[in-house]
Design a protein around this motif. Structure first.
Motif, mmCIF file in Angstrom:
data_model
loop_
_atom_site.group_PDB
_atom_site.id
_atom_site.type_symbol
_atom_site.label_atom_id
_atom_site.label_comp_id
_atom_site.label_asym_id
_atom_site.label_seq_id
_atom_site.Cartn_x
_atom_site.Cartn_y
_atom_site.Cartn_z
ATOM 1 N N UNK B 106 -2.621 -12.560 -3.557
ATOM 2 C CA UNK B 106 -1.336 -11.877 -3.809
ATOM 3 C C UNK B 106 -1.257 -10.507 -3.158
ATOM 4 N N UNK B 107 -1.351 -10.454 -1.855
ATOM 5 C CA UNK B 107 -1.389 -9.155 -1.176
ATOM 6 C C UNK B 107 -0.117 -8.334 -1.377
ATOM 7 N N UNK B 108 -0.294 -7.039 -1.443
ATOM 8 C CA UNK B 108 0.814 -6.103 -1.584
ATOM 9 C C UNK B 108 0.984 -5.397 -0.247
ATOM 10 N N UNK B 109 2.231 -5.169 0.153
ATOM 11 C CA UNK B 109 2.451 -4.604 1.481
ATOM 12 C C UNK B 109 2.831 -3.129 1.478
ATOM 13 N N UNK B 110 2.720 -2.493 0.342
ATOM 14 C CA UNK B 110 2.932 -1.048 0.319
ATOM 15 C C UNK B 110 1.619 -0.380 0.743
ATOM 16 N N UNK B 111 1.705 0.615 1.636
ATOM 17 C CA UNK B 111 0.493 1.329 2.059
ATOM 18 C C UNK B 111 -0.314 1.790 0.849
ATOM 19 N N UNK B 112 0.411 2.402 -0.097
ATOM 20 C CA UNK B 112 -0.254 3.150 -1.154
ATOM 21 C C UNK B 112 -0.847 2.237 -2.197
ATOM 22 N N UNK B 113 -0.079 1.196 -2.530
ATOM 23 C CA UNK B 113 -0.589 0.254 -3.521
ATOM 24 C C UNK B 113 -1.733 -0.559 -2.914
ATOM 25 N N UNK B 114 -1.583 -0.974 -1.679
ATOM 26 C CA UNK B 114 -2.586 -1.846 -1.103
ATOM 27 C C UNK B 114 -3.914 -1.108 -0.900
ATOM 28 N N UNK B 115 -3.848 0.151 -0.483
ATOM 29 C CA UNK B 115 -5.108 0.882 -0.273
ATOM 30 C C UNK B 115 -5.781 1.124 -1.630
ATOM 31 N N UNK B 116 -4.943 1.285 -2.666
ATOM 32 C CA UNK B 116 -5.477 1.461 -4.016
ATOM 33 C C UNK B 116 -6.229 0.199 -4.462
ATOM 34 N N UNK B 117 -5.670 -0.965 -4.127
ATOM 35 C CA UNK B 117 -6.318 -2.237 -4.465
ATOM 36 C C UNK B 117 -7.663 -2.345 -3.734
ATOM 37 N N UNK B 118 -7.674 -1.990 -2.470
ATOM 38 C CA UNK B 118 -8.917 -2.014 -1.687
ATOM 39 C C UNK B 118 -9.934 -1.017 -2.235
ATOM 40 N N UNK B 119 -9.466 0.162 -2.585
ATOM 41 C CA UNK B 119 -10.404 1.217 -2.964
ATOM 42 C C UNK B 119 -10.913 1.082 -4.387
ATOM 43 N N UNK B 120 -10.121 0.417 -5.235
ATOM 44 C CA UNK B 120 -10.616 0.226 -6.597
ATOM 45 C C UNK B 120 -11.199 -1.169 -6.771
ATOM 46 N N UNK B 121 -11.016 -2.043 -5.779
ATOM 47 C CA UNK B 121 -11.446 -3.450 -5.885
ATOM 48 C C UNK B 121 -10.807 -4.107 -7.103
ATOM 49 N N UNK B 122 -9.538 -3.829 -7.288
ATOM 50 C CA UNK B 122 -8.824 -4.392 -8.433
ATOM 51 C C UNK B 122 -8.144 -5.694 -8.024
ATOM 52 N N UNK B 123 -7.638 -6.404 -9.008
ATOM 53 C CA UNK B 123 -6.739 -7.509 -8.715
ATOM 54 C C UNK B 123 -5.413 -6.898 -8.272
ATOM 55 N N UNK B 124 -4.585 -7.747 -7.687
ATOM 56 C CA UNK B 124 -3.328 -7.254 -7.152
ATOM 57 C C UNK B 124 -2.416 -6.647 -8.226
ATOM 58 N N UNK B 125 -2.546 -7.156 -9.456
ATOM 59 C CA UNK B 125 -1.653 -6.659 -10.525
ATOM 60 C C UNK B 125 -2.415 -5.811 -11.544
ATOM 61 N N UNK B 126 -3.556 -5.282 -11.134
ATOM 62 C CA UNK B 126 -4.424 -4.576 -12.079
ATOM 63 C C UNK B 126 -4.582 -3.123 -11.623
ATOM 64 N N UNK B 127 -4.493 -2.191 -12.562
ATOM 65 C CA UNK B 127 -4.633 -0.773 -12.212
ATOM 66 C C UNK B 127 -5.902 -0.216 -12.841
ATOM 67 N N UNK B 128 -6.857 0.204 -12.025
ATOM 68 C CA UNK B 128 -8.137 0.683 -12.548
ATOM 69 C C UNK B 128 -8.248 2.194 -12.390
ATOM 70 N N UNK B 129 -9.053 2.796 -13.271
ATOM 71 C CA UNK B 129 -9.067 4.266 -13.300
ATOM 72 C C UNK B 129 -10.079 4.892 -12.351
#
Lengths: 459, 386
Positions: B106-129
Motif C-alpha cells: 500500500x505505497x503512499x505517494x506523498x514525499x513526507x508520509x512515504x519517507x516517514x514510512x521508510x524511516x520508521x519501518x512502519x506499515x502504510x497506515x501505522x504511525x510510530x513514534x
C-alpha cells in the motif's frame, strides 16, 4: 447562574491591563518580539483590546518600499544555450545579485516594519503556500508572490487560495506550466490538497488525478510574466472529484475543496500549532474555532482573533513552549535591541546556515518547525550568532553601547538595580533563565548573559 | 563496579538515558558501521538501472529514455545509467549489491508520509513514534560513543525519536570550533517544558561529543581529502571516512544527496546527481580500502519512492512506487537481488515491488550488527545480501 459564574471567571482574563510578561508573550508569538514602543501602548490595554489593536493596526493597507528593480524583470535577450560563455557569465552574475537583493529587501522590511504581525503572517504564508527561487528562477516573480502573500495575509482564505493558485511563481514551482490535457502533471493537484487545504487522508489518489485534469491550461505567459489561461491545453471532459461530477475547471475544484469543513479544520490546526502549542493540542478548541472560521467564510482575521483570545493562548502551560525560528531569533533580537544593522547581507548568510534561507524553503512542505530547528549544528550556530551580536562585531553600531542607551532610556533616575534586572529579565526572556543571574555584574553584561541563556531560544 | 554504578546513576540523573532498558546487557559493536545515503526527493530507479532490453521502456519514455549505446550493460536486459560508470567498477569487484523492485505494501505517494514510512519501518497506515534505528538501539543498547551522526545539511531520518545519542554536524572541524563556547549545564530534573528539555539535551550531547572529538578525531593533515571531489556530497563522504578512520564507536552515519524530485527536465538533472553519487561512493571506497577499513562498513541507499513509468508532459516523471537501491561494502554479496519489476504488469501506472525494504533492514540488524531484531521487522524474511 452559570453564565454569571462564567463572567466572573472570565473577568480577570479580559479586564486587567497587560503586564510585561503578557505583552511579551503576545508579541513573541505574533510579531518579532516586543519592542519598547509597543510595550508603552500595550501596557494600557486589556487582552481583548490588545488583540483588537494588534489586528486592526496590521490590517491597514500597507506596502513596504520595494527594491528598485521591482517592475523590471530580468529578461534574457536569447536563450541560455545560444549565449556566449561571457554573456552567460554576465547574466548569471546579474541573476545572483537580484536573488541576494531580494533576500536583503525582505529581511530589511522585517527589521524596520511598523506592522510586524503583517510581516510575520507573510512569512507564515510563505511557509504554507511555498515556492522556492531555486525552482522558479525569477526574483521578479518571487517578489510578486511575496506581495500577494502580504496583501492577503489577514484577508480571506478562500480568495487567497484562488489567487495563489494562479500566481505565476506557484504555477512554475509546482509544474502546472506543463499540466496539459492528456498529459497531466499532478504535482500541483496533489500538494494543494495535501499541504494547502485538506491534509493527508482526506482525498484519494483518484482525486489527485482527476483534479490535475481540472487545472490543465493554467499557465504563465513567460514574455509578460503573467498568468494566462490556455484554452487549447484545458481538458474539457467530465471529472469526478471528492464525490462530485462535472466538467470542472480549476476554480470549481478549489471551491469544492473550500466547501469541506476539513479545510477550515486543517488551517485552524496549523494556526494553533504556530501560535499556541505545536505539540499539546486541545482538540475541542480546534473544533470550536474551526467552526467559527468556517462560518465566517474563511476570514483569516476572525480565525486569528479567536486563536489569540482562546484561554489556551494565555494559559501558563502554553508559555515558552515554542522554539524561535532562525528569522524570529535574529530579527527579534535586533528589534528588541533597537538595532538597524548596516550589513544585512551577512544576516542573509547566517539565515542560510541556520537553514531558513528566505525565498528558498527546503521543499514544498516548507521549513519544519519547533524542536526540529534544534539539531546540534544549529544550536551551536544560534549560540555563536547571539554571542556575536552581544559583542557587537559586524554590526554597524556596537550592541554594548545600545544596551547602555536602553538602560538610560527605560528607567527614571533612582530606580534600584534589582528592579532594572527584573525588568530586563521579563523583557528578554519568556521564563526564568537556566543560568542564575549574577547581580554583581554590570547591567549590560547581565543582558548579554540573558540573551545567551538557553531559554532565550524559546517563545 | 562502584564506578560503573556511579556512572549509570549520573547518566540517569542527567535524563539522557531514561528509557534505556537494556543498558546492563550492553554489547560490544565490532566497529561495524552502517552508512545511510538518502537520495532525497525520490530517485527515478528506471533511469538508474535501466531495462534497455525491454522495448516498452523506450515506448513509455520517448523524451527521457537513455540511448541504448550509452548504457553500461549488466546483462542483456538491464544496465547502468552512463553517469554510474564508477559504480559499475565496484559492481565488477563484487562489492555492490543492486536491490531491485524495492518497496512496501500500500505505497503512499506523498514525499513526507512515504519517507516517514521508510524511516520508521512502519506499515502504510501505522504511525510510530521513533525511527527504526532508534528502536534498534533502544532494544539493544551498546556502549557506543554515539549511536549516530548526521553529516552535512540533512535530517535525523531513521534516528528520530527519543532515547538515543545522535549528533548532527556540518563537519567535524566546524563542530569542534563552534562547540568550544558552549556552557556546561547543571542537570535539572524539574523542567517540564518539552522544548526546553529537548534543547538542554542537545546541548549536553554537544558537550559530551566535544570531548570525544577532541580526543579521537584524526587531523585532516593526516588523512587528507586528496582524491575526493569538491562538491558537498563528496565532502560529506570524506568526513564520514575520516570519522570511521578515527575509530569512534558509531554504528550509523547518515549523508544525503538531492533533490531527485524531477517532475520536469529530468535528464540533465538526474545525470548530474547520479554522477556525484557514483563518484562520491568510489572515492569513499578507495579511501577506506587504502586504510584497511573496507570490511567494516556497509553503505545502503534509500529514497521515499521511485517514479512513474510513463514520462509526463514536462520531460520529467511524477511520484511512483517501487524503486532500485544499492548496498556497498567489503562484506557484501555483490550482484543482483530481488527481481526487476515488469513494465507491462503495472500497479496503476507504477512499478510493483517484490522486495520489502524491511527485509533489507532486518538483515542489517541481525547479519550486519549482530543484534536482536525488533518487532516491526520480525515478519520480514531477511534478505541474504551480507
Amino acid at each position: 447562574m452559570f453564565t454569571k459564574l462564567f463572567v466572573i471567571l472570565m473577568l480577570p482574563f479580559v479586564t486587567f491591563a497587560l503586564n510585561l510578561k503578557d505583552a511579551k508573550h503576545l508579541m513573541d508569538r505574533t510579531s518579532f518580539g516586543l519592542t519598547q514602543k509597543e510595550f508603552q501602548i500595550l501596557k494600557n490595554k486589556n487582552k481583548k483590546e490588545a488583540v483588537n489593536w494588534l489586528i486592526n493596526q496590521n490590517k491597514k493597507d500597507y506596502e513596504p518600499d520595494l527594491p528598485s528593480w521591482a517592475n523590471s524583470p530580468l529578461i534574457k535577450t536569447k536563450p541560455m544555450k545560444k549565449m556566449s560563455t561571457q554573456e552567460r557569465k554576465i547574466f548569471r552574475q546579474k541573476y545572483r545579485k537580484r536573488v541576494l537583493s531580494l533576500k536583503i529587501w525582505w529581511l530589511k522590511t522585517m527589521l524596520k516594519t511598523e506592522t510586524p504581525l503583517r510581516e510575520k503572517m507573510t512569512l507564515f504564508w510563505h511557509n504554507h503556500f511555498t515556492s522556492s527561487i531555486k525552482k522558479v528562477r525569477s526574483p521578479y516573480l518571487m517578489l510578486k508572490q511575496n506581495e500577494l502573500l502580504r496583501q492577503n495575509a489577514l484577508g480571506n482564505f478562500g480568495v487567497f487560495l484562488h489567487v495563489i493558485s494562479k500566481d505565476p511563481a506557484m504555477i512554475l514551482y509546482l509544474d502546472n506550466q506543463s499540466n496539459k490535457k492528456q498529459k497531466a502533471n499532478e504535482n500541483f493537484a496533489r500538494e494543494v490538497m495535501e499541504l494547502f487545504t485538506l491534509g493527508v487522508g482526506h482525498y484519494s489518489e483518484k482525486d489527485v488525478k482527476e483534479s490535475a485534469r481540472a487545472y490543465t491550461g493554467w499557465h504563465v505567459n513567460l514574455k509578460k510574466m503573467k498568468f494566462v489561461y490556455v484554452k487549447k491545453f484545458h481538458d474539457y471532459h467530465e471529472k469526478s472529484f471528492l464525490g462530485e461530477n462535472g466538467n470542472f475547471d480549476g476554480d470549481d475544484v478549489l471551491n469544492i475543496i473550500l466547501k469541506k469543513k476539513q479545510t477550515a479544520k486543517f488551517i485552524t490546526l496549523k494556526f494553533y500549532k504556530e501560535f499556541i502549542n505545536d505539540n499539546d493540542i486541545n482538540q475541542s478548541e480546534i473544533a470550536r474555532i474551526s467552526d467559527i472560521f468556517y462560518r465566517s467564510n474563511y476570514d483569516i482575521s476572525t480565525l486569528l482573533k479567536e486563536i489569540l483570545l482562546s484561554p489556551e493562548f494565555w494559559s501558563e502551560k502554553n508559555r515558552a513552549v515554542l522554539v524561535k525560528s532562525p528569522v524570529e531569533l535574529i530579527v527579534g533580537t535586533l528589534r528588541a535591541l533597537d538595532i538597524q544593522p548596516k550589513n544585512v547581507k551577512s544576516l542573509v548568510y547566517i539565515l542560510k546556515q541556520l537553514k531558513q534561507d528566505l525565498f528558498d524553503p527546503p521543499n514544498v512542505k516548507g521549513w519544519s518547525s519547533g524542536v526540529d530547528w534544534l539539531d546540534s549544528s544549529s544550536v551551536l550556530l544560534r549560540n555563536q550568532t547571539i554571542s556575536r551580536f552581544t559583542r557587537g562585531k559586524e554590526m554597524g553600531k556596537k550592541v554594548s553601547m545600545m544596551m547602555q542607551e536602553k538602560e538610560n532610556f527605560t528607567f527614571k533616575k533612582g530606580i534600584s538595580k534589582n528592579k532594572k534586572i527584573e525588568f530586563f529579565k521579563e523583557y528578554f526572556l519568556p521564563m526564568d533563565p537556566i543560568h542564575p543571574i549574577n547581580h554583581k555584574y554590570k547591567i549590560k553584561k547581565i543582558i548579554a548573559n540573558l540573551l545567551k541563556d538557553p531559554v532565550y531560544q524559546l517563545k | 563496579m562502584l564506578e560503573r554504578r556511579g556512572f549509570i546513576k549520573y547518566l540517569t540523573a542527567s535524563g539522557l538515558f531514561l528509557g534505556f532498558p537494556g543498558f546492563l546487557n550492553a554489547k560490544e559493536l565490532n566497529g561495524k558501521t552502517l552508512i545511510l545515503v538518502e537520495l532525497k526527493g525520490g530517485n527515478d530507479g528506471l533511469n538508474t538501472i535501466i531495462p534497455y532490453g525491454d522495448s516498452l521502456y523506450y515506448d513509455l519514455r520517448k523524451n527521457i529514455s537513455i540511448e541504448k549505446n550509452k548504457i553500461i550493460p549488466i546483462n542483456n536486459h538491464i544496465g547502468f545509467h552512463p553517469s554510474l560508470a564508477k559504480l559499475n567498477d565496484i559492481y565488477k569487484d563484487g562489492d555492490l549489491a543492486i536491490l531491485q523492485g524495492v518497496g512496501y505494501e500500500n505505497p503512499n505517494k506523498s514525499h513526507f508520509r512515504s519517507i516517514e514510512i521508510w524511516e520508521s519501518a512502519s506499515q502504510s497506515n501505522e504511525y510510530l513514534e521513533n525511527g527504526w534505528i532508534t528502536n534498534v538501539f533502544l532494544n539493544n543498547s551498546a556502549q557506543n560513543d554515539l549511536d549516530g551522526i548526521v553529516m552535512g545539511k540533512n535530517s535525523l531520518g531513521p534516528m528520530f525519536g527519543k532515547g538515543i545519542k545522535t549528533l548532527d554536524i556540518d563537519n567535524p572541524d566546524k563542530f569542534i570550533k563552534r562547540s568550544k563556547q558552549m556552557k556546561n549545564i547543571v542537570a535539572n530534573n524539574s523542567i517540564h517544558d518539552r522544548a526546553l528539555n529537548y534543547l538542554l539535551n542537545v546541548q549536553k550531547e554537544i558537550i559530551n561529543s566535544r570531548e570525544l572529538f577532541a580526543q579521537k578525531l584524526i587531523s585532516s593533515k593526516k588523512f587528507t581529502n586528496r582524491g575526493f571531489s569538491k562538491n558537498s556530497f563528496s565532502k560529506d563522504m570524506y568526513e564520514t571516512a575520516r570519522v570511521i578512520l578515527s575509530d569512534f564507536k558509531v554504528p550509523v552515519i547518515k549523508v544525503s544527496l538531492g533533490s531527485f524530485d524531477t517532475h520536469s527536465y529530468q535528464v540533465n538533472k538526474q545525470a548530474k546527481l547520479l554522477k556525484i553519487f557514483a563518484d562520491g561512493l568510489a572515492e569513499f571506497k578507495n579511501a577506506l580500502k587504502e586504510n584497511g577499513n573496507w570490511d567494516d562498513i556497509l553503505l545502503v541507499t534509500y529514497s521515499e519512492f521511485g517514479r512513474r513509468v510513463r514520462e509526463n508532459a514536462s520531460k520529467g516523471t511524477d511520484h511512483g512506487k517501487a524503486n532500485v537501491h544499492f548496498a556497498m561494502g567489503g562484506k557484501i554479496k555483490g550482484g543482483l537481488h530481488g527481481k526487476y519489476p515488469s513494465l507491462s504488469d503495472l500497479d496503476d501506472g507504477d512499478l510493483r515491488y517484490n522486495l520489502d525494504f524491511k527485509s533489507i533492514y532486518n538483515a542489517i540488524v541481525e547479519d550486519w550488527w549482530g543484534y536482536k531484531t525488533i518487532n516491526r521487522l520480525k515478519k520480514y524474511d531477511k534478505l541474504t545480501f551480507i
